[in-house]
Motif scaffolding. Sequence first.
Motif, PDB file in Angstrom:
ATOM      1  N   TRP A  69      56.911  81.817  35.810  1.00 34.32           N
ATOM      2  CA  TRP A  69      57.511  81.260  34.997  1.00 34.32           C
ATOM      3  C   TRP A  69      56.549  80.326  34.992  1.00 34.32           C
ATOM      4  O   TRP A  69      55.867  79.614  35.822  1.00 34.32           O
ATOM      5  N   MET A  70      56.144  79.559  34.042  1.00 33.39           N
ATOM      6  CA  MET A  70      55.980  79.965  32.751  1.00 33.39           C
ATOM      7  C   MET A  70      55.320  80.694  32.245  1.00 33.39           C
ATOM      8  O   MET A  70      54.264  80.137  31.570  1.00 33.39           O
ATOM      9  N   ALA A 112      45.536  73.654  42.192  1.00 35.29           N
ATOM     10  CA  ALA A 112      44.084  74.564  42.591  1.00 35.29           C
ATOM     11  C   ALA A 112      44.686  76.163  41.434  1.00 35.29           C
ATOM     12  O   ALA A 112      43.917  76.402  40.654  1.00 35.29           O
ATOM     13  N   LEU A 113      45.900  76.657  41.389  1.00 37.92           N
ATOM     14  CA  LEU A 113      46.249  77.848  41.006  1.00 37.92           C
ATOM     15  C   LEU A 113      46.073  77.538  39.059  1.00 37.92           C
ATOM     16  O   LEU A 113      45.814  78.103  38.740  1.00 37.92           O
ATOM     17  N   GLU A 114      46.573  76.242  38.764  1.00 38.09           N
ATOM     18  CA  GLU A 114      46.841  76.183  37.379  1.00 38.09           C
ATOM     19  C   GLU A 114      45.274  76.528  36.982  1.00 38.09           C
ATOM     20  O   GLU A 114      44.627  76.447  35.742  1.00 38.09           O
ATOM     21  N   ALA A 115      44.449  75.530  37.467  1.00 36.98           N
ATOM     22  CA  ALA A 115      43.211  75.236  37.307  1.00 36.98           C
ATOM     23  C   ALA A 115      42.770  76.582  37.503  1.00 36.98           C
ATOM     24  O   ALA A 115      41.170  76.994  36.083  1.00 36.98           O
ATOM     25  N   ALA A 126      43.380  88.224  28.599  1.00 36.08           N
ATOM     26  CA  ALA A 126      44.616  87.651  27.930  1.00 36.08           C
ATOM     27  C   ALA A 126      45.594  87.825  28.824  1.00 36.08           C
ATOM     28  O   ALA A 126      46.363  87.539  28.232  1.00 36.08           O
ATOM     29  N   ALA A 127      45.239  88.031  30.324  1.00 42.03           N
ATOM     30  CA  ALA A 127      45.886  87.513  31.310  1.00 42.03           C
ATOM     31  C   ALA A 127      45.457  87.019  32.390  1.00 42.03           C
ATOM     32  O   ALA A 127      44.323  87.867  32.937  1.00 42.03           O
ATOM     33  N   TYR A 128      46.483  86.900  33.749  1.00 45.74           N
ATOM     34  CA  TYR A 128      45.976  86.828  34.901  1.00 45.74           C
ATOM     35  C   TYR A 128      46.400  87.124  36.021  1.00 45.74           C
ATOM     36  O   TYR A 128      48.005  86.971  35.891  1.00 45.74           O
ATOM     37  N   SER A 149      53.150  71.721  31.261  1.00 43.18           N
ATOM     38  CA  SER A 149      52.550  72.706  30.309  1.00 43.18           C
ATOM     39  C   SER A 149      53.042  73.558  30.434  1.00 43.18           C
ATOM     40  O   SER A 149      53.259  74.255  30.998  1.00 43.18           O
ATOM     41  N   ASP A 150      53.293  74.868  29.556  1.00 36.03           N
ATOM     42  CA  ASP A 150      53.149  76.469  29.619  1.00 36.03           C
ATOM     43  C   ASP A 150      51.385  76.250  30.004  1.00 36.03           C
ATOM     44  O   ASP A 150      50.829  76.295  29.852  1.00 36.03           O
ATOM     45  N   LEU A 151      51.421  78.041  30.568  1.00 36.29           N
ATOM     46  CA  LEU A 151      50.971  78.418  31.334  1.00 36.29           C
ATOM     47  C   LEU A 151      49.687  79.330  29.976  1.00 36.29           C
ATOM     48  O   LEU A 151      50.879  79.149  29.448  1.00 36.29           O
ATOM     49  N   ALA A 152      48.558  78.613  30.086  1.00 34.14           N
ATOM     50  CA  ALA A 152      47.668  78.741  29.021  1.00 34.14           C
ATOM     51  C   ALA A 152      47.641  80.208  28.481  1.00 34.14           C
ATOM     52  O   ALA A 152      47.971  80.735  27.403  1.00 34.14           O
TER      53      ALA A 152
END
Length: 382
Positions: A69-70, A112-115, A126-128, A149-152
């Motif tokens: 999510w998300m 940190a994960l967000e960064a 394309a994905a992580y 914010s939505d995940l990039a």
Amino acid sequence: MSEKLLQLASFGIRRTGSPGEERTRDWIATALESAGYRLGLTAFSADTLVDPAVAIELSSKTYEGFLQWMPPISLPAPLEGSVRLSLPDNARPGDCVVRAMQGPFSAYWTDALEAEVVAAARQGAAAYLMCTETPSGSIFAYNRSVTSSDLAIPVILYARRDHDLILAAAHQKHEARLSLSATRTSVSGVSLIGARLGKGAGLVISTPMTGWFGSVAERAPGILLARQLAEAYAKASFPVWIVASSGHEIGHLGMQQVLGALAPSPEEVRLWIHLGASLGATAQDEDYPLKSVHFRMATPGIEDLVDEAFGPMALSPLDPAQMRNGETGDVLSAGYKDVLGLTGVAATFHTPVDDGAAVNTGRLEQYERALRGVIDRRFAQT
């Protein structure tokens, strides 16, 4: 308690807005009404996914994935076909980046994960892809607020048991076939509060209803204890409120709404008890490499009562600042003064294998006795 535990386990996936949440809420509401509580509801809407399905096919073998999510609102086309796996330092546009180290075994998605995800998106990924250092070896999902914010780019979680093979493929820049399907919709999370009138300042007992997957050992102990205590204090001379909140795993939206709309004011509350995750989840401590851990937090005015009541259980103490991430932190931030927060972590926490087998009913009975001790002594002081 074992029969009630089986009932809660039978409700299925307990995600916000799911049929499992509705069954859980109805089960609690029926018990509260029978005990004479007046019921109130408050709801919020959230965008969510219906039956998200993710698979990673590598060397003719398919590995299970789960969408954190998300996801982005628009899923990128490269996910529907073959893509190259790569590590963050050698990724090219269109690759699926694989996190080399396992993610932290922590309830909440971190900055940190967000960064890391943002950095991969800037590379054109394309994905992580990532797994988490969970002792059960299963897929693990993080709590993350829908108000973030939505995940990039999509973050695809996979099981720790598959990490070495997927990581090796990324080192060698192998092709993999990813499939991701999901339908976006809007659901309602509905929180419940039961109230009984009385004299003077009263007692609030709160617990979340929702979580990732079935979350039986994570959520059921708090729900069971809240029900037991609701019935035990249904005829108390002081007011009693029971809160069963929705939206735990997506930002505590239900608890925040309850605090803003239905909860009594801080001046009306003599004691607030929040029953968090994995209470009494000790039954599988010999089955996994990490034993369960359990914590208690008491504000200064009730520390002595809590120490005496819970002393034999040897729960690890936390100070209020260490409880800021959970709903106990929401309660403290709302200005409530005398607050007891209980929480814990078991090996199956936030995983699809949390079927309730970790719950030790004898340990839950210890929690109930200790909680009654705190309540009785606190209200004897009035």
